[in-house]
Design a protein around this motif. Structure first.
Motif, short mmCIF file in Angstrom:
data_model
loop_
_atom_site.label_atom_id
_atom_site.label_comp_id
_atom_site.label_asym_id
_atom_site.label_seq_id
_atom_site.Cartn_x
_atom_site.Cartn_y
_atom_site.Cartn_z
N ALA A 46 -9.24 101.34 20.63
CA ALA A 46 -9.45 102.60 21.36
C ALA A 46 -9.28 102.42 22.86
O ALA A 46 -9.19 103.39 23.59
N PHE A 47 -9.23 101.20 23.32
CA PHE A 47 -9.13 100.96 24.76
C PHE A 47 -8.30 99.70 24.98
O PHE A 47 -8.17 98.85 24.11
N ASN A 48 -7.77 99.61 26.17
CA ASN A 48 -7.04 98.42 26.60
C ASN A 48 -7.93 97.62 27.53
O ASN A 48 -8.66 98.19 28.36
N LEU A 49 -7.88 96.32 27.38
CA LEU A 49 -8.66 95.45 28.27
C LEU A 49 -7.90 95.29 29.58
O LEU A 49 -6.90 94.59 29.66
N VAL A 50 -8.38 95.98 30.60
CA VAL A 50 -7.72 95.95 31.90
C VAL A 50 -8.11 94.67 32.62
O VAL A 50 -9.30 94.39 32.79
N PRO A 51 -7.16 93.85 33.04
CA PRO A 51 -7.52 92.61 33.74
C PRO A 51 -8.09 92.89 35.12
O PRO A 51 -7.67 93.81 35.81
N PHE A 52 -9.08 92.11 35.48
CA PHE A 52 -9.67 92.24 36.81
C PHE A 52 -8.83 91.55 37.87
O PHE A 52 -8.91 91.87 39.04
N LEU A 53 -8.03 90.58 37.45
CA LEU A 53 -7.20 89.84 38.39
C LEU A 53 -5.87 90.54 38.58
O LEU A 53 -5.37 91.24 37.69
N ARG A 54 -5.28 90.36 39.72
CA ARG A 54 -3.99 90.96 40.05
C ARG A 54 -2.96 89.85 40.25
O ARG A 54 -3.30 88.71 40.53
N PRO A 55 -1.67 90.18 40.12
CA PRO A 55 -0.63 89.15 40.37
C PRO A 55 -0.70 88.65 41.81
O PRO A 55 -1.08 89.38 42.72
N VAL A 56 -0.33 87.40 41.98
CA VAL A 56 -0.30 86.80 43.31
C VAL A 56 1.12 86.41 43.66
O VAL A 56 1.94 86.09 42.79
N VAL A 57 1.43 86.45 44.94
CA VAL A 57 2.76 86.10 45.41
C VAL A 57 2.96 84.60 45.28
O VAL A 57 2.07 83.81 45.62
N ALA A 58 4.12 84.20 44.79
CA ALA A 58 4.42 82.78 44.59
C ALA A 58 5.83 82.49 45.08
O ALA A 58 6.78 82.42 44.31
N GLU A 59 5.96 82.34 46.40
CA GLU A 59 7.25 82.01 46.98
C GLU A 59 7.33 80.51 47.23
O GLU A 59 6.38 79.89 47.70
N ARG A 60 8.48 79.95 46.89
CA ARG A 60 8.67 78.52 47.08
C ARG A 60 9.00 78.25 48.54
O ARG A 60 9.95 78.81 49.09
N ILE A 61 8.23 77.38 49.18
CA ILE A 61 8.41 77.04 50.59
C ILE A 61 8.91 75.60 50.68
O ILE A 61 8.26 74.69 50.16
N ILE A 62 10.06 75.41 51.30
CA ILE A 62 10.62 74.08 51.49
C ILE A 62 10.46 73.69 52.96
O ILE A 62 11.00 74.34 53.84
N GLN A 63 9.71 72.65 53.21
CA GLN A 63 9.47 72.17 54.57
C GLN A 63 10.20 70.84 54.73
O GLN A 63 9.71 69.79 54.36
#
Length: 202
Positions: A116-133
Motif C-alpha cells: 500500500a505504500f512505497n518505502l521512501v529513502p531518507f538518504l539522497r544521491p550524492v555527487v561523485a565526480e572523479r578528481i585527478i590531481q
C-alpha cells in the motif's frame, strides 16, 4: 493491532502471516550512476515470500509486550486474524489490509501481494565526480625505514646505492667493449703481420 503489526514490520524487517507467507523489507545496496556522476543511496522495498509463513516466539513476545495481553491471547488473536485474511482472499478480487497492502489470488491459486505504500529513502544521491590531481603532494612510506617522504622529496632524491651500482656496471661494460673493439681492429689491420702468442712472427 494492525498498527502493532506495521511497527513490527518496520523494526524486524519482516512480518510472517500463517498460511499466506511473509512480507519482507528488502534492502538494495547503494549504486553508482556514472552517467549522472552520482552515487545512489540504498533503497528499500517490500517483497512477498510465500514459502515462509511461521512466526517465531519473539514475534508473539513482541505483540504481547506492546499490547498488554498474555502470550496465548496474542497467539489466538493472530491465528484467527490470519485465517480470516486467508479466507477473504478470493480469486481476481483480493482483500486489502489497511496500511499494509492488498492480497489477491491469480488463476493458478497463488497469492500475490501489492504494498500500500512505497518505502521512501531518507538518504539522497550524492555527487561523485572523479578528481585527478596530477601535481598533488602526499606522503609515501619508502622502503623498510618507516620514514615518510612527500612526493616532491622523492622526485628530488639522489639515486640510491643500487641505482649507482647499476650505472657503474654499465660504464664498466661499455669500457670493456670499447677496449675489445680497439684490440680487434688493431689486430685485423696490423701491417706487420699477425703476432703469435709467443711473439714470433711468421
Amino acid at each position: 493491532m494492525i498498527a502493532l503489526l506495521l511497527q513490527y514490520l518496520r523494526q524486524k524487517q519482516q512480518l510472517p502471516i500463517p498460511g499466506i507467507g511473509s512480507i519482507v523489507v528488502e534492502r538494495v545496496p547503494a549504486q553508482t550512476d556514472f552517467v549522472n556522476k552520482q552515487i545512489l543511496p540504498p533503497s528499500y522495498h517490500l517483497r512477498f515470500d510465500k514459502y515462509f509463513d511461521s512466526p517465531d516466539k519473539d514475534f508473539f513476545s513482541f505483540l504481547a509486550a506492546h499490547s498488554n495481553l498474555a502470550d496465548f491471547e496474542v497467539m489466538k488473536w493472530y491465528n484467527e486474524w490470519a485465517y480470516e485474511l486467508r479466507a477473504n482472499i478470493k480469486p481476481q478480487i483480493g482483500h486489502t489490509v489497511e496500511g499494509l497492502g492488498s492480497f489477491t489470488k491469480d488463476e493458478s491459486g497463488d497469492i500475490q501481494f501489492k504494498p500500500a505504500f512505497n518505502l521512501v529513502p531518507f538518504l539522497r544521491p550524492v555527487v561523485a565526480e572523479r578528481i585527478i590531481q596530477s601535481n598533488a603532494t602526499h606522503t609515501v612510506l619508502v622502503g623498510n625505514t618507516s620514514k615518510e617522504y612527500t612526493t616532491e622529496e622523492i622526485m628530488n632524491m639522489p639515486p640510491s646505492d643500487s641505482d649507482s651500482k647499476e650505472v657503474n656496471w654499465q660504464r664498466i661494460a661499455w669500457i670493456l667493449a670499447l677496449i675489445a673493439l680497439v684490440f680487434l681492429l688493431w689486430h685485423l689491420f696490423n701491417p706487420t703481420g699477425n703476432p703469435s702468442p709467443t711473439g714470433i712472427r711468421y
